[in-house]
Enzyme design. Structure first.
Site, PDB file in Angstrom:
ATOM      1  N   ASP A   7      -1.134  15.511  55.879  1.00  0.00           N
ATOM      2  CA  ASP A   7       0.264  15.708  55.500  1.00  0.00           C
ATOM      3  C   ASP A   7       0.826  14.907  56.669  1.00  0.00           C
ATOM      4  O   ASP A   7       0.487  14.996  57.851  1.00  0.00           O
ATOM      5  CB  ASP A   7       0.750  17.222  55.662  1.00  0.00           C
ATOM      6  CG  ASP A   7       0.303  17.947  54.393  1.00  0.00           C
ATOM      7  OD1 ASP A   7       0.008  16.979  53.193  1.00  0.00           O
ATOM      8  OD2 ASP A   7      -0.048  18.973  54.219  1.00  0.00           O
ATOM      9  N   ASP A  42       2.051  15.324  47.270  1.00  0.00           N
ATOM     10  CA  ASP A  42       2.725  16.599  46.926  1.00  0.00           C
ATOM     11  C   ASP A  42       3.995  16.296  46.264  1.00  0.00           C
ATOM     12  O   ASP A  42       4.534  17.007  45.568  1.00  0.00           O
ATOM     13  CB  ASP A  42       3.005  17.259  48.257  1.00  0.00           C
ATOM     14  CG  ASP A  42       1.548  17.903  49.123  1.00  0.00           C
ATOM     15  OD1 ASP A  42       0.564  17.822  48.411  1.00  0.00           O
ATOM     16  OD2 ASP A  42       1.753  17.869  50.166  1.00  0.00           O
TER      17      ASP A  42
END
Length: 174
Positions: free
Chosen positions: A124, A140
């Site tokens: 991330d 995401d």
């Protein structure tokens, strides 16, 4: 008038579009590893948006830490449902938004699954600091954006049960 069902074309589209989107996701994660790992945050818009490297061993908001088998099972179930829905879905124009959203959801699921299998965690790197939102990635965005649009479509466009009757139809009813 319903058009002839051609699921093979839908599957080819799924492979092609989801493949391109997955490659884009993996490329951005590789850039994050190269340029952000062990580096200070890179601020795009001070106080609003920055790049922050994070190895996420859970799901959204860090829940279910180190449950890779659970994620594998859930991702497989989601992908199988998408394949089933695309197979059953009529080729009518009104279902194009659903098909497109399924391509994005597939790409997001596969993009994060690749990380989980290959690395044991998901890379991330996008941090929306204005509201202290959890760090996320391109996959995401695909999944979350698609799910929001899917909910809006179900609430405001596909309004009756007949719009999703194709999911329950048996061969006798076709």
């Amino acid at each position: 008038m319903k058009s002839e069902k051609k699921p093979w074309f839908t599957y080819l589209s799924l492979i092609f579009i989801s493949g391109i989107l997955t490659i884009l996701d993996q490329w951005t994660k590789q850039l994050a590893v190269i340029h952000l790992q062990n580096q200070p945050d890179f601020s795009l818009i001070p106080g609003v948006l920055s790049f922050h490297y994070l190895e996420n061993r859970g799901a959204a908001f860090g829940v279910f830490q180190n449950r890779q088998i659970l994620f594998l099972i859930m991702t497989t179930a989601i992908l199988l449902f998408i394949l089933y829905a695309l197979w059953k879905m009529p080729q009518e124009k009104k279902y194009r938004p659903l098909r497109l959203l399924s391509y994005f959801i597939t790409a997001g699921a596969i993009g994060n699954l690749i990380d989980r299998v290959r690395l044991g965690y998901v890379v991330d790197f996008i941090y929306f600091s204005l509201i202290d939102f959890p760090v996320f990635n391109v996959a995401d965005i695909y999944v979350t954006g698609s799910m929001i649009l899917l909910i809006l479509l179900v609430l405001f466009f596909y309004k009756n049960e007949e719009d999703f009757a194709f999911l329950a139809r048996s061969k006798k009813n076709r």
